[in-house]
Design an enzyme around this catalytic site. Structure first.
Site, mmCIF file in Angstrom:
data_model
loop_
_atom_site.group_PDB
_atom_site.id
_atom_site.type_symbol
_atom_site.label_atom_id
_atom_site.label_comp_id
_atom_site.label_asym_id
_atom_site.label_seq_id
_atom_site.Cartn_x
_atom_site.Cartn_y
_atom_site.Cartn_z
ATOM 1 N N GLY A 272 0.826 -1.205 0.000
ATOM 2 C CA GLY A 272 0.000 0.000 0.000
ATOM 3 C C GLY A 272 0.859 1.254 0.000
ATOM 4 O O GLY A 272 2.098 1.182 -0.036
ATOM 5 N N HIS A 445 -20.155 -6.067 -34.049
ATOM 6 C CA HIS A 445 -19.735 -7.466 -34.086
ATOM 7 C C HIS A 445 -18.620 -7.630 -35.104
ATOM 8 O O HIS A 445 -18.698 -7.040 -36.173
ATOM 9 C CB HIS A 445 -20.914 -8.369 -34.476
ATOM 10 C CG HIS A 445 -20.528 -9.801 -34.633
ATOM 11 N ND1 HIS A 445 -20.317 -10.617 -33.542
ATOM 12 C CD2 HIS A 445 -20.266 -10.556 -35.727
ATOM 13 C CE1 HIS A 445 -19.955 -11.818 -33.970
ATOM 14 N NE2 HIS A 445 -19.924 -11.814 -35.293
HETATM 15 P P1 NAI Z 1 -2.876 -2.293 -2.378
HETATM 16 O O1 NAI Z 1 -3.595 -1.642 -1.280
HETATM 17 O O2 NAI Z 1 -3.507 -2.475 -3.693
HETATM 18 O O3 NAI Z 1 -2.427 -3.760 -1.909
HETATM 19 C C1 NAI Z 1 -1.660 -3.996 -0.781
HETATM 20 C C2 NAI Z 1 -1.813 -5.454 -0.394
HETATM 21 O O4 NAI Z 1 -0.868 -5.739 0.610
HETATM 22 C C3 NAI Z 1 -3.188 -5.783 0.159
HETATM 23 O O5 NAI Z 1 -3.643 -6.955 -0.440
HETATM 24 C C4 NAI Z 1 -2.931 -5.954 1.643
HETATM 25 O O6 NAI Z 1 -3.816 -6.858 2.268
HETATM 26 C C5 NAI Z 1 -1.507 -6.494 1.636
HETATM 27 N N1 NAI Z 1 -0.735 -6.274 2.852
HETATM 28 C C6 NAI Z 1 -0.742 -5.185 3.663
HETATM 29 N N2 NAI Z 1 0.146 -5.350 4.674
HETATM 30 C C7 NAI Z 1 0.728 -6.561 4.481
HETATM 31 C C8 NAI Z 1 1.737 -7.282 5.160
HETATM 32 N N3 NAI Z 1 2.334 -6.785 6.240
HETATM 33 N N4 NAI Z 1 2.095 -8.496 4.692
HETATM 34 C C9 NAI Z 1 1.494 -9.011 3.577
HETATM 35 N N5 NAI Z 1 0.536 -8.363 2.890
HETATM 36 C C10 NAI Z 1 0.164 -7.154 3.333
HETATM 37 O O7 NAI Z 1 -1.493 -1.499 -2.478
HETATM 38 P P2 NAI Z 1 -0.355 -1.515 -3.581
HETATM 39 O O8 NAI Z 1 -0.450 -2.700 -4.452
HETATM 40 O O9 NAI Z 1 0.909 -1.268 -2.836
HETATM 41 O O10 NAI Z 1 -0.699 -0.235 -4.438
HETATM 42 C C11 NAI Z 1 -0.743 1.073 -3.821
HETATM 43 C C12 NAI Z 1 -1.770 1.941 -4.460
HETATM 44 O O11 NAI Z 1 -1.389 2.291 -5.761
HETATM 45 C C13 NAI Z 1 -3.111 1.249 -4.547
HETATM 46 O O12 NAI Z 1 -3.978 1.901 -3.644
HETATM 47 C C14 NAI Z 1 -3.590 1.426 -5.930
HETATM 48 O O13 NAI Z 1 -4.797 2.125 -5.958
HETATM 49 C C15 NAI Z 1 -2.509 2.261 -6.620
HETATM 50 N N6 NAI Z 1 -2.154 1.560 -7.855
HETATM 51 C C16 NAI Z 1 -3.089 1.495 -8.838
HETATM 52 C C17 NAI Z 1 -2.842 0.798 -9.994
HETATM 53 C C18 NAI Z 1 -3.887 0.705 -11.018
HETATM 54 O O14 NAI Z 1 -4.854 1.444 -10.971
HETATM 55 N N7 NAI Z 1 -3.747 -0.177 -12.000
HETATM 56 C C19 NAI Z 1 -1.552 0.130 -10.220
HETATM 57 C C20 NAI Z 1 -0.659 0.223 -9.102
HETATM 58 C C21 NAI Z 1 -0.966 0.933 -7.977
#
Ligand code: NAI
Ligand code: FAD
Length: 466
Positions: A272, A445
């Site tokens: 996150g 289509h």
């Molecule tokens: P995320 O919030 O999507 O996922 C973080 C994951 O890590 C969650 O599944 C959570 O349960 C897990 N987690 C948290 N603490 C943990 C721990 N100590 N050990 C193991 N797992 C743990 O955050 P992410 O992937 O870092 O992305 C950050 C932000 O960037 C997101 O909020 C997203 O909206 C944005 N982003 C958006 C994208 C898109 O729109 N395609 C692409 C990349 C990022």
């Protein structure tokens, strides 16, 4: 001392779009950016470079696996990683230069340096040439977010990386351990798996992609596993020993218990992101933040201090570039006395893996929690003509519609090009469409969006092609 109508601190998707819209509305606008280039996380180290690598690595995998099935023989596949990174950097360069061009075109003045709110209406900019103070009627804080860190797993951006290091590795790690099965973990995990890494994803919860529809999470986990990604759910990383050639990662059950050691060449921390407000001087002027460090704003994006506003990743809400952009436009219009508004019920969310995962509106679980009675229409891409012809039959479209009014409440798509297809659903929802409206709209289509139409037909149990 220069005086402005608006100073925007931060030039990411929230800040740069806000500045341009305000300039269009006739305001005298300045943007302050602490980095060397404009565009923020999204353009420099986020959306754009990650999508360039996802695109290139997807084609690399296709060239290795599916080209031959289409009669395209490419000989022995060889990866030139520096060239792929140069391709990515070129995409970033074009985009950040594009923002600089738009600033010039709209007569937005720019200051490179760190912005600090010295007092309401006063922004101090400290850059390479020292500090200067700018005066302004209003300030918009658009300083974005930073990587969330994990105790015992210090990021060095070489072997223990955040997304920033993971989009710039100089060789393909033999083994990549990803902490967090969220968007970054799955997107960048997919990139390196396609390029040859063995990828293990450790996730604290008992599912991947928390927040997305459960069925979507379950089905895509199966697809990612089939592609070769290993998941360790309900698990956490207790620490990383970086003493030897290989990183030794201690992984234990989330509920506590015996740890196992997993060896990896690179560990990606993707748990996150957190709001970024360091050095901004919030305490000096008394701008309130919540328990998670996010700037607190009202429905007009105004903080508790008059004429200081905040938008994007630095406030509560989904950390998405398009949300930040829409807030940037809304706040500029509000400053001009217009009714700027963001519809938070219709913000699409896309994960750019293969297959892509896209959603807008409510999940089934959210509707169930809210006690809403709904009908479900589902259509698999195995029954879509174009998907069959292209051999991209993974996934489905699911439409959730109010059982009484038939209004579309949520759309979830897993499939090739889902990220483009979700736009149709977002427009329909913005206009308050019923599933019947989508079902009666003529779709070309053969196209993948015909599956959206069929899912809409399926809400009333009258899909044709299944
Ligand atoms: P995320 O919030 O999507 O996922 C973080 C994951 O890590 C969650 O599944 C959570 O349960 C897990 N987690 C948290 N603490 C943990 C721990 N100590 N050990 C193991 N797992 C743990 O955050 P992410 O992937 O870092 O992305 C950050 C932000 O960037 C997101 O909020 C997203 O909206 C944005 N982003 C958006 C994208 C898109 O729109 N395609 C692409 C990349 C990022
Ligand atoms: P940012 O883009 O973070 O911009 C903030 C800017 O403020 C930065 O340039 C920073 O240098 C500057 N700044 C901070 N403090 C100061 C200061 N005191 N003075 C001057 N300048 C300052 N979102 C999507 O919608 N689609 C995606 O595909 C996507 N992919 C992503 C991939 C990755 C790897 C990451 C990390 C994020 C991704 N995101 C994606 C999320 C997206 O990048 C953010 O939601 C978006 O950038 C937020 O925009 P923002 O304007 O709020 O902040």
């Amino acid at each position: 001392m220069a005086t402005y109508d608006l100073i925007v601190i931060g030039s990411g998707p929230g800040g740069y779009v806000c500045a341009i819209r305000a300039a269009q509305l006739g305001m005298k606008v300045a943007v302050v950016e602490k980095d060397k280039t404009f565009g923020g996380t999204c353009l420099n180290v986020g959306c754009i470079p990650s999508k360039a690598l996802l695109h290139a690595s997807e084609l690399y995998e296709e060239a290795g696996h599916t080209f031959a099935r289409m009669g395209i023989m490419v000989g022995k596949l060889k990866l030139d990683l520096p060239a792929m990174m140069a391709f990515k950097d070129q995409g970033v360069d074009g985009n950040v230069k594009g923002v600089a061009f738009l600033f010039r075109k709209n007569k937005v003045e720019t200051f490179l340096g760190t912005g600090r709110i010295a007092a309401p209406g006063r922004v101090e900019v400290t850059g390479a040439d020292g500090a200067q103070v700018l005066e302004t009627k209003a300030i918009v804080i658009a300083t974005g977010s930073d990587v969330a860190r994990l105790d015992g797993v210090p990021i060095d951006e070489k072997r223990i990386v955040s997304s920033t290091g993971a989009i710039a590795l100089d060789r393909v790690p033999e083994r990549l351990l990803v902490i967090g099965a969220g968007v970054i973990g799955l997107e960048l995990g997919s990139v390196w798996r396609r390029l040859g890494s063995q990828v293990t994803v450790v996730e604290f919860l008992d599912r991947i992609l928390p927040g997305m529809d459960n069925e979507v999470g379950k089905q895509t986990q199966r697809l990612f596993q089939r592609q070769g990604i290993t998941f360790k759910l309900s698990s956490k990383v207790a620490g990383v020993d970086a003493a030897g050639n290989k990183l030794k990662v201690a992984v234990e059950p989330a509920a506590g218990g015996a740890a196992e050691t997993i060896e990896a060449d690179v560990v990606l921390v993707a748990i996150g992101r957190v709001p970024y407000t360091a050095g901004l001087g919030l305490e000096t002027v008394g701008v309130k933040t919540d328990a998670r460090g996010r700037i607190v704003v009202n429905h007009n994006f105004e903080t508790n201090v008059s004429d200081i506003f905040a938008i994007g990743d630095v406030i509560a809400g989904p950390m998405l570039a398009h949300r930040a952009e829409d807030e940037g436009i809304a706040v500029a219009e509000i400053l001009e006395g217009q009714a700027g508004h963001v519809n938070y019920d219709v913000i699409p969310n896309v994960v750019y893996t293969y297959p892509e995962i896209a959603s807008v509106g409510k999940t089934e679980e959210e509707l169930q929690r809210a006690g809403v009675v709904y009908n479900t229409g589902k259509f698999p891409f195995t029954a879509n003509g174009r998907a069959k012809a292209n051999m991209t039959t993974e996934g489905f479209v699911k439409i959730l519609a109010d059982a009484v009014t038939d209004r579309v409440l949520g759309v979830h798509i897993v499939g090739a090009d889902a990220g483009n297809m979700i736009a149709e659903a977002a427009i329909a929802m913005e206009f308050g469409a019923s599933s019947e409206d989508i079902a009666r709209t003529c779709h070309a289509h053969p196209t993948l969006p015909e599956a959206v139409k069929e899912a809409a037909l399926a809400v009333a149990k009258r899909a044709i092609h299944i």
